[in-house]
Write a protein that holds these residues in place. Structure first.
Motif, PDB file in Angstrom:
ATOM      1  N   LYS A  12      -6.910 -61.685  67.046  1.00 13.93           N
ATOM      2  CA  LYS A  12      -5.605 -61.248  67.548  1.00 13.93           C
ATOM      3  C   LYS A  12      -4.492 -62.218  67.172  1.00 13.93           C
ATOM      4  O   LYS A  12      -3.328 -61.840  67.135  1.00 13.93           O
ATOM      5  N   ARG A  13      -4.830 -63.470  66.899  1.00 14.78           N
ATOM      6  CA  ARG A  13      -3.820 -64.497  66.639  1.00 14.78           C
ATOM      7  C   ARG A  13      -3.654 -64.844  65.159  1.00 14.78           C
ATOM      8  O   ARG A  13      -2.604 -65.320  64.757  1.00 14.78           O
ATOM      9  N   ARG A  24      -0.765 -67.744  60.532  1.00 16.88           N
ATOM     10  CA  ARG A  24      -0.538 -67.762  61.969  1.00 16.88           C
ATOM     11  C   ARG A  24       0.945 -67.631  62.254  1.00 16.88           C
ATOM     12  O   ARG A  24       1.770 -67.732  61.347  1.00 16.88           O
ATOM     13  N   ARG A  25       1.277 -67.417  63.521  1.00 19.65           N
ATOM     14  CA  ARG A  25       2.670 -67.373  63.958  1.00 19.65           C
ATOM     15  C   ARG A  25       3.042 -68.706  64.591  1.00 19.65           C
ATOM     16  O   ARG A  25       2.172 -69.484  64.954  1.00 19.65           O
ATOM     17  N   ALA A  27       4.552 -71.109  67.582  1.00 18.16           N
ATOM     18  CA  ALA A  27       4.593 -71.129  69.045  1.00 18.16           C
ATOM     19  C   ALA A  27       6.049 -71.247  69.499  1.00 18.16           C
ATOM     20  O   ALA A  27       6.943 -71.464  68.685  1.00 18.16           O
ATOM     21  N   ARG A  30       8.530 -66.885  72.402  1.00 12.96           N
ATOM     22  CA  ARG A  30       8.361 -65.738  73.281  1.00 12.96           C
ATOM     23  C   ARG A  30       9.447 -65.591  74.338  1.00 12.96           C
ATOM     24  O   ARG A  30       9.955 -64.509  74.538  1.00 12.96           O
TER      25      ARG A  30
END
Length: 64
Positions: A12-13, A24-25, A27, A30
């Motif tokens: 999922k990551r 990856r994304r 951090a 959000r």
């Protein structure tokens, strides 16, 4: 030999690229975005290749 199981949290990551690198994304992208600069938020939105030291363990988690 039995099938290998995919680590569902990792799937999922992370995503595998065509050359078998792991993407990856960033951090911190959000919430509480009003206090962050526009340029910083734009850089956080782009994907990046995961660090070389983590590639082997991530590829083991994502066998397919």
């Amino acid at each position: 030999m039995p099938k290998l199981k995919t680590h569902k949290g990792a799937s999922k990551r992370f995503k595998k690229t065509a050359t078998s690198k792991v993407k990856r994304r960033h951090a911190m992208a959000r919430h509480i975005l009003t206090s962050k600069a526009r340029s910083r938020k734009r850089k956080l939105s782009t994907g990046v290749i995961a660090d070389k030291t983590n590639q082997r363990s991530l590829l083991r988690m994502l066998p397919y």
